[in-house]
Design an enzyme around this catalytic site. Structure first.
Site, PDB file in Angstrom:
ATOM      1  N   LYS A  90      13.806 -38.133  15.548  1.00 40.59           N
ATOM      2  CA  LYS A  90      13.615 -36.891  16.309  1.00 40.59           C
ATOM      3  C   LYS A  90      14.989 -36.382  16.729  1.00 40.59           C
ATOM      4  O   LYS A  90      15.938 -37.163  16.862  1.00 40.59           O
ATOM      5  CB  LYS A  90      12.779 -37.203  17.558  1.00 40.59           C
ATOM      6  CG  LYS A  90      12.100 -36.007  18.168  1.00 40.59           C
ATOM      7  CD  LYS A  90      10.741 -35.732  17.538  1.00 40.59           C
ATOM      8  CE  LYS A  90      10.122 -34.483  18.129  1.00 40.59           C
ATOM      9  NZ  LYS A  90       8.777 -34.225  17.625  1.00 40.59           N
ATOM     10  N   GLY A 205      -6.915 -24.970  26.054  1.00 45.36           N
ATOM     11  CA  GLY A 205      -5.894 -24.268  25.280  1.00 45.36           C
ATOM     12  C   GLY A 205      -6.549 -23.549  24.110  1.00 45.36           C
ATOM     13  O   GLY A 205      -7.498 -24.080  23.500  1.00 45.36           O
ATOM     14  N   GLY A 207      -4.546 -22.120  21.502  1.00 45.35           N
ATOM     15  CA  GLY A 207      -3.319 -21.822  20.756  1.00 45.35           C
ATOM     16  C   GLY A 207      -3.542 -21.940  19.261  1.00 45.35           C
ATOM     17  O   GLY A 207      -4.671 -21.851  18.762  1.00 45.35           O
ATOM     18  N   ASN A 208      -2.442 -22.175  18.552  1.00 42.88           N
ATOM     19  CA  ASN A 208      -2.497 -22.185  17.088  1.00 42.88           C
ATOM     20  C   ASN A 208      -3.501 -23.197  16.547  1.00 42.88           C
ATOM     21  O   ASN A 208      -4.277 -22.891  15.641  1.00 42.88           O
ATOM     22  CB  ASN A 208      -1.102 -22.502  16.528  1.00 42.88           C
ATOM     23  CG  ASN A 208      -0.116 -21.426  16.906  1.00 42.88           C
ATOM     24  OD1 ASN A 208      -0.455 -20.254  16.906  1.00 42.88           O
ATOM     25  ND2 ASN A 208       1.105 -21.815  17.256  1.00 42.88           N
ATOM     26  N   VAL A 209      -3.469 -24.409  17.083  1.00 44.86           N
ATOM     27  CA  VAL A 209      -4.369 -25.447  16.566  1.00 44.86           C
ATOM     28  C   VAL A 209      -5.797 -25.177  17.022  1.00 44.86           C
ATOM     29  O   VAL A 209      -6.742 -25.203  16.222  1.00 44.86           O
ATOM     30  CB  VAL A 209      -3.927 -26.853  17.046  1.00 44.86           C
ATOM     31  CG1 VAL A 209      -4.911 -27.906  16.552  1.00 44.86           C
ATOM     32  CG2 VAL A 209      -2.522 -27.175  16.554  1.00 44.86           C
ATOM     33  N   ALA A 210      -5.956 -24.898  18.319  1.00 41.49           N
ATOM     34  CA  ALA A 210      -7.306 -24.762  18.879  1.00 41.49           C
ATOM     35  C   ALA A 210      -8.074 -23.609  18.233  1.00 41.49           C
ATOM     36  O   ALA A 210      -9.294 -23.691  18.075  1.00 41.49           O
ATOM     37  CB  ALA A 210      -7.225 -24.575  20.390  1.00 41.49           C
TER      38      ALA A 210
HETATM   39  P1  NAD Z   1       0.293 -23.505  21.222  1.00 42.52           P
HETATM   40  O1  NAD Z   1       1.479 -23.342  22.096  1.00 42.52           O
HETATM   41  O2  NAD Z   1       0.036 -22.500  20.152  1.00 42.52           O
HETATM   42  O3  NAD Z   1      -1.040 -23.577  22.116  1.00 42.52           O
HETATM   43  C1  NAD Z   1      -1.131 -24.203  23.342  1.00 42.52           C
HETATM   44  C2  NAD Z   1      -1.994 -23.297  24.236  1.00 42.52           C
HETATM   45  O4  NAD Z   1      -2.308 -24.016  25.424  1.00 42.52           O
HETATM   46  C3  NAD Z   1      -1.304 -22.014  24.652  1.00 42.52           C
HETATM   47  O5  NAD Z   1      -2.101 -20.892  24.299  1.00 42.52           O
HETATM   48  C4  NAD Z   1      -1.159 -22.153  26.162  1.00 42.52           C
HETATM   49  O6  NAD Z   1      -1.274 -20.925  26.851  1.00 42.52           O
HETATM   50  C5  NAD Z   1      -2.306 -23.072  26.486  1.00 42.52           C
HETATM   51  N1  NAD Z   1      -2.161 -23.804  27.739  1.00 42.52           N
HETATM   52  C6  NAD Z   1      -1.044 -24.356  28.271  1.00 42.52           C
HETATM   53  N2  NAD Z   1      -1.333 -24.945  29.442  1.00 42.52           N
HETATM   54  C7  NAD Z   1      -2.664 -24.772  29.647  1.00 42.52           C
HETATM   55  C8  NAD Z   1      -3.550 -25.172  30.675  1.00 42.52           C
HETATM   56  N3  NAD Z   1      -3.122 -25.862  31.735  1.00 42.52           N
HETATM   57  N4  NAD Z   1      -4.847 -24.823  30.563  1.00 42.52           N
HETATM   58  C9  NAD Z   1      -5.302 -24.119  29.508  1.00 42.52           C
HETATM   59  N5  NAD Z   1      -4.491 -23.721  28.494  1.00 42.52           N
HETATM   60  C10 NAD Z   1      -3.183 -24.045  28.558  1.00 42.52           C
HETATM   61  O7  NAD Z   1       0.401 -24.971  20.629  1.00 42.52           O
HETATM   62  P2  NAD Z   1      -0.320 -25.578  19.358  1.00 42.52           P
HETATM   63  O8  NAD Z   1       0.591 -25.518  18.195  1.00 42.52           O
HETATM   64  O9  NAD Z   1      -1.691 -25.050  19.252  1.00 42.52           O
HETATM   65  O10 NAD Z   1      -0.382 -27.109  19.790  1.00 42.52           O
HETATM   66  C11 NAD Z   1      -1.294 -27.553  20.779  1.00 42.52           C
HETATM   67  C12 NAD Z   1      -0.983 -28.997  21.142  1.00 42.52           C
HETATM   68  O11 NAD Z   1      -1.089 -29.809  19.974  1.00 42.52           O
HETATM   69  C13 NAD Z   1       0.433 -29.231  21.666  1.00 42.52           C
HETATM   70  O12 NAD Z   1       0.390 -30.279  22.613  1.00 42.52           O
HETATM   71  C14 NAD Z   1       1.196 -29.703  20.437  1.00 42.52           C
HETATM   72  O13 NAD Z   1       2.297 -30.526  20.785  1.00 42.52           O
HETATM   73  C15 NAD Z   1       0.134 -30.501  19.735  1.00 42.52           C
HETATM   74  N6  NAD Z   1       0.339 -30.593  18.289  1.00 42.52           N
HETATM   75  C16 NAD Z   1       0.420 -29.462  17.540  1.00 42.52           C
HETATM   76  C17 NAD Z   1       0.599 -29.580  16.170  1.00 42.52           C
HETATM   77  C18 NAD Z   1       0.668 -28.344  15.299  1.00 42.52           C
HETATM   78  O14 NAD Z   1       0.539 -28.463  14.061  1.00 42.52           O
HETATM   79  N7  NAD Z   1       0.846 -27.159  15.862  1.00 42.52           N
HETATM   80  C19 NAD Z   1       0.692 -30.837  15.549  1.00 42.52           C
HETATM   81  C20 NAD Z   1       0.579 -31.988  16.348  1.00 42.52           C
HETATM   82  C21 NAD Z   1       0.397 -31.843  17.724  1.00 42.52           C
END
Ligand code: NAD
Length: 393
Positions: A90, A205, A207-210
């Site tokens: 990392k 959340g 976000g992108n994954v959800a």
């Molecule tokens: P993202 O930033 O697109 O989405 C995260 C969302 O969570 C945001 O919309 C944010 O507003 C919301 N959020 C933050 N705090 C909050 C709270 N207290 N209550 C409700 N919502 C809240 O991130 P992502 O890419 O979707 O990733 C989500 C998680 O998965 C992160 O922890 C990331 O480290 C992990 N992750 C992502 C990937 C990937 O491929 N993107 C891979 C492995 C792990």
């Protein structure tokens, strides 16, 4: 601009989070306000793949070192459990206060620092980094992953590729699919059923994954409830047809069968485990990294009868996609091209790994996080302390 690179492996050996890391370097160039740490934890399975985080809120170097030591070790476990021929590493860049992203000069410097490790570390996007940032780093080192294959190896992509067979550079949809597959295994284990129909699933959340995960859950017939703090994403979730909790309402108290943490990590702790228990939650399975506030919370979940899918098992789809594409980009050939279908097949295997973890946990009584760590540790070789001493001498 003068970039200096110092091997600090011996200096950080007394840090609590040092765990036989192979190499830790400090790269700095004060002219461009660049200060970064790169840790290579373990390369016994292959080159160490792990993202580079840009963070301007470190208050001192010790915080950045702790972060890079922990995160790089975590990548060794994640890549080993995903059975990738890759080790763990990392990078963290200590951004000046108030900044959110690196400058082009800083990305070039990062590339040169990565290059100094001669391929033992491969970087990728993490917090504060986009594909565009990584393309700049690619100008000074080829050891960069997470880039569109059309950009880095266009001439080796089969001309006959059917629509939809190009793998996506964005790892998020692959992460979501892996979370979904792990959840299917969890549902079979905890609820004894092969379908998610009518199960109530709380997703923190949007976000992108959800966003992809919720779509998959909806298609599977689950009843999804979302909580978000960002107004734009709340609006998006509603527009997509999901029930969204009012801001300020605690999703972990909301009655549900499954809790899917997909925001930030660290929200599984004593008080919230009690909330989940009272809300009727029987399975925790989400995308967030480092979901447990402390390792012993895996045991607390088990005591409450809540099945926990270890985070780095559930969310490995993204690193599998990035890793497999990177391995191909290193030795590109038309016959071995990683199509979207091949990636999905590979990520689908998360279902089997989750089943193995759950079954071993049931047989031994040990919690699922412990079992996942054990399986990962069976797959990489640790450097012996004796070897550490020889190297340090
Ligand atoms: P993202 O930033 O697109 O989405 C995260 C969302 O969570 C945001 O919309 C944010 O507003 C919301 N959020 C933050 N705090 C909050 C709270 N207290 N209550 C409700 N919502 C809240 O991130 P992502 O890419 O979707 O990733 C989500 C998680 O998965 C992160 O922890 C990331 O480290 C992990 N992750 C992502 C990937 C990937 O491929 N993107 C891979 C492995 C792990």
């Amino acid at each position: 601009m003068t970039l200096t690179i110092t091997n600090i492996t011996n200096t950080v050996q007394d840090q609590p989070d040092f765990d036989g890391h192979e190499t830790v370097i400090l790269a700095e160039d004060s002219d461009i306000k660049f200060r970064a740490y790169i840790a290579v934890h373990n390369t016994s399975r292959g080159p160490a793949l792990g993202g580079c985080r840009y963070w301007s809120r470190y208050t001192n170097d010790d915080e950045a070192i702790t972060d890079v030591l922990r995160l790089s070790r975590g990548m060794t476990y994640k890549n080993a459990l995903a059975d990738l021929p890759l080790g763990g590493g990392k990078a963290v860049i200590m951004g000046p206060p108030g900044t959110r992203n690196p400058t082009p000069d800083q990305m070039k410097a990062l590339g040169r620092a990565v290059e100094s490790l001669q391929g033992r570390y491969i970087t990728a996007e993490d917090v504060g980094m986009s594909v565009d940032h990584m393309l700049i780093a690619r100008g000074t080192t080829r050891h960069v992953s997470g880039l569109p294959l059309e950009v880095i190896a266009a001439e080796h992509i089969p001309a006959t590729l059917a629509t939809g067979e190009m793998p996506e550079a964005d790892p998020s949809p692959y992460t979501a699919f892996g979370v979904f597959e792990a959840m299917r295994a969890g549902v079979l284990q905890r609820f004894g059923r092969n379908t998610m129909k009518d199960l109530r699933i709380s997703v923190k959340g949007y976000g992108n994954v959800a966003q992809t995960l919720c779509k998959l859950l909806d298609e599977a017939g689950a009843v999804v409830t979302v909580s978000e703090i960002d107004d734009g994403r709340i609006a998006q979730a509603k527009a997509d047809g999901f029930h969204v909790l009012a801001k300020g309402m605690e999703i972990m108290s909301y009655p549900a069968d499954i809790y899917a943490p997909c925001a930030l990590g660290g929200d599984i702790r004593d008080e919230t485990i009690q909330l989940l228990h009272l809300a009727g939650v029987k399975l925790v399975n989400g995308a967030a990294n480092n979901q447990l506030a402390r390792p012993h919370h895996a045991e607390r979940l088990l005591e409450k009868g809540i099945l926990y899918t270890p985070d780095y098992l559930a969310n490995a789809g993204g690193v599998i996609s990035v890793g497999v594409q990177q391995i191909w980009a290193d030795v590109p050939a038309k016959e071995t091209f990683p199509t979207h279908a091949k990636l999905m097949h590979r990520i689908g295997h998360i279902y089997n790994v989750a089943q193995e973890v759950f079954q071993r946990s049931q047989q031994t009584g040990a919690n699922t996080a412990h079992i996942a760590n054990q399986i990962a540790e069976e797959r990489f070789m640790r450097r012996s302390p004796a070897k550490d001493k020889v190297r340090a001498a």
